[in-house]
Design a protein around this motif. Structure first.
Motif, short mmCIF file in Angstrom:
data_model
loop_
_atom_site.label_atom_id
_atom_site.label_comp_id
_atom_site.label_asym_id
_atom_site.label_seq_id
_atom_site.Cartn_x
_atom_site.Cartn_y
_atom_site.Cartn_z
N LEU A 265 5.98 10.42 1.85
CA LEU A 265 5.93 10.42 0.37
C LEU A 265 7.33 10.09 -0.16
O LEU A 265 8.31 10.78 0.14
CB LEU A 265 5.49 11.82 -0.11
CG LEU A 265 5.49 12.07 -1.62
CD1 LEU A 265 4.53 11.14 -2.35
CD2 LEU A 265 5.13 13.53 -1.91
N GLY A 266 7.40 9.05 -0.98
CA GLY A 266 8.68 8.65 -1.56
C GLY A 266 9.08 9.57 -2.69
O GLY A 266 8.30 10.45 -3.10
N ARG A 267 10.27 9.37 -3.20
CA ARG A 267 10.76 10.19 -4.32
C ARG A 267 9.88 9.99 -5.55
O ARG A 267 9.19 8.98 -5.67
CB ARG A 267 12.21 9.81 -4.64
CG ARG A 267 13.20 10.08 -3.51
CD ARG A 267 13.33 11.54 -3.18
NE ARG A 267 13.78 12.35 -4.30
CZ ARG A 267 15.07 12.56 -4.63
NH1 ARG A 267 16.02 12.04 -3.90
NH2 ARG A 267 15.39 13.30 -5.66
N GLU A 268 9.95 10.94 -6.45
CA GLU A 268 9.11 10.88 -7.64
C GLU A 268 9.31 9.54 -8.37
O GLU A 268 10.43 9.08 -8.53
CB GLU A 268 9.43 12.04 -8.59
CG GLU A 268 8.42 12.12 -9.72
CD GLU A 268 8.90 12.92 -10.92
OE1 GLU A 268 9.95 13.55 -10.85
OE2 GLU A 268 8.19 12.88 -11.93
N ARG A 269 8.19 8.95 -8.77
CA ARG A 269 8.24 7.70 -9.53
C ARG A 269 8.05 8.00 -11.01
O ARG A 269 7.24 8.86 -11.37
CB ARG A 269 7.13 6.75 -9.07
CG ARG A 269 7.19 6.38 -7.59
CD ARG A 269 8.43 5.55 -7.28
NE ARG A 269 8.32 4.89 -5.98
CZ ARG A 269 8.93 5.31 -4.87
NH1 ARG A 269 9.71 6.37 -4.90
NH2 ARG A 269 8.81 4.63 -3.73
N LYS A 270 8.78 7.29 -11.83
CA LYS A 270 8.56 7.38 -13.27
C LYS A 270 7.28 6.61 -13.61
O LYS A 270 6.90 5.69 -12.90
CB LYS A 270 9.74 6.77 -14.04
CG LYS A 270 11.06 7.50 -13.79
CD LYS A 270 11.18 8.72 -14.69
CE LYS A 270 12.36 9.58 -14.31
NZ LYS A 270 12.01 10.70 -13.40
N ILE B 25 0.83 -1.21 0.00
CA ILE B 25 0.00 0.00 0.00
C ILE B 25 0.87 1.27 0.00
O ILE B 25 0.56 2.25 -0.67
CB ILE B 25 -0.96 -0.01 1.21
CG1 ILE B 25 -1.97 -1.16 1.10
CG2 ILE B 25 -1.68 1.34 1.37
CD1 ILE B 25 -3.01 -1.04 0.00
N GLU B 26 1.97 1.21 0.73
CA GLU B 26 2.84 2.40 0.80
C GLU B 26 3.34 2.78 -0.60
O GLU B 26 3.34 3.96 -0.98
CB GLU B 26 4.03 2.12 1.73
CG GLU B 26 4.88 3.36 1.97
CD GLU B 26 5.95 3.15 3.06
OE1 GLU B 26 6.10 2.01 3.55
OE2 GLU B 26 6.61 4.14 3.39
N GLU B 27 3.70 1.78 -1.39
CA GLU B 27 4.22 2.06 -2.73
C GLU B 27 3.12 2.59 -3.66
O GLU B 27 3.34 3.54 -4.41
CB GLU B 27 4.85 0.79 -3.32
CG GLU B 27 5.39 0.93 -4.74
CD GLU B 27 6.40 2.07 -4.91
OE1 GLU B 27 7.14 2.36 -3.95
OE2 GLU B 27 6.46 2.66 -6.01
N ILE B 28 1.93 2.01 -3.60
CA ILE B 28 0.87 2.48 -4.50
C ILE B 28 0.51 3.93 -4.15
O ILE B 28 0.25 4.75 -5.05
CB ILE B 28 -0.39 1.57 -4.50
CG1 ILE B 28 -1.38 1.96 -5.63
CG2 ILE B 28 -1.17 1.63 -3.20
CD1 ILE B 28 -1.09 1.32 -6.93
N LEU B 29 0.56 4.27 -2.86
CA LEU B 29 0.20 5.64 -2.47
C LEU B 29 1.25 6.64 -2.97
O LEU B 29 0.89 7.71 -3.48
CB LEU B 29 0.02 5.74 -0.96
CG LEU B 29 -1.21 5.02 -0.38
CD1 LEU B 29 -1.19 5.05 1.14
CD2 LEU B 29 -2.52 5.65 -0.90
N THR B 30 2.50 6.29 -2.84
CA THR B 30 3.54 7.19 -3.36
C THR B 30 3.41 7.33 -4.88
O THR B 30 3.41 8.44 -5.42
CB THR B 30 4.95 6.68 -2.99
OG1 THR B 30 5.23 7.08 -1.64
CG2 THR B 30 6.03 7.29 -3.87
#
Ligand SMILES: [Fe+2]
Ligand SMILES: [Fe+2]
Length: 193
Positions: free
Chosen positions: A80-85, A20-25
């Motif tokens: 919030l993680g770094r910007e994702r491509k 869930i953490e990854e999908i939210l970022t």
């Protein structure tokens, strides 16, 4: 849904639920990109007052979505993680005719935007129906409705300003193109992954 040829495999939701953490970022950055894209369209087509007016509203909504996702991230103790491509969007971008005249470029960018809204909407609908987390289910249902409205706005302006372009033909070509691209996705915990 919304003219898309290929539906997402529902098992994609299980992958999402595992992280869930990854999908939210990833989702937060999708909203940032949507706001940025709307502002780019405004920048390139500033003489069309109705388009500027509606896309300013749309950009504000996308920023609100960004904020809503960020609020959920904070509430859950994540950062919030770094910007994702977004490789799906990058592949879709290749469809756009960069050498055409200004009207053709405008139509292509509006159709590209409508397509991303359509696929996001399809993914949000699937999430809202299948995700076990009640807060996220409700949240994705709300966003699905909002993104469906954006889809309609982009398509409307493509048709309105693309008088010299066969917009329906171009839209059909993009639907075919997107179906080939999306075949390789649905395997990771990102909104378009
Ligand atoms: Fe959004
Ligand atoms: Fe949107």
């Amino acid at each position: 849904m919304l003219g898309l040829k290929l539906a997402t495999d529902p098992r994609w939701v299980n992958i999402v639920e595992s992280n869930i953490e990854e999908i939210l970022t990833d989702h937060a950055w999708c909203e940032q990109k949507a706001a940025t894209n709307a502002i780019t369209i405004i920048t390139l087509n500033s003489e069309h007052t109705d388009l500027v007016t509606e896309l300013l509203e749309l950009a504000k909504e996308e920023l609100e979505h960004f904020q809503m996702v960020h609020d959920i991230i904070k509430k859950r103790g994540y950062t919030l993680g770094r910007e994702r491509k977004d490789s799906y969007v990058n592949e879709l971008y290749k469809f756009m005719n960069k050498g055409g005249n200004r009207v053709q470029s405008m139509v292509d960018r509006l159709l590209f935007s409508a397509m991303i809204e359509a696929r996001s909407c399809e993914r949000f609908k699937l999430l809202s129906k299948r995700i076990k987390d009640p807060e996220l289910s409700k949240f994705y249902h709300e966003l699905m409705i909002s993104e469906a409205g954006h889809y309609t706005t982009f398509l409307k302006f493509a048709r309105q300003y693309g008088q010299d372009v066969d917009v329906d033909k171009r839209w059909k070509e993009l639907i075919e193109f997107e179906a080939k691209v999306i075949q390789n996705y649905g395997k990771s915990e990102t909104i378009h992954g």
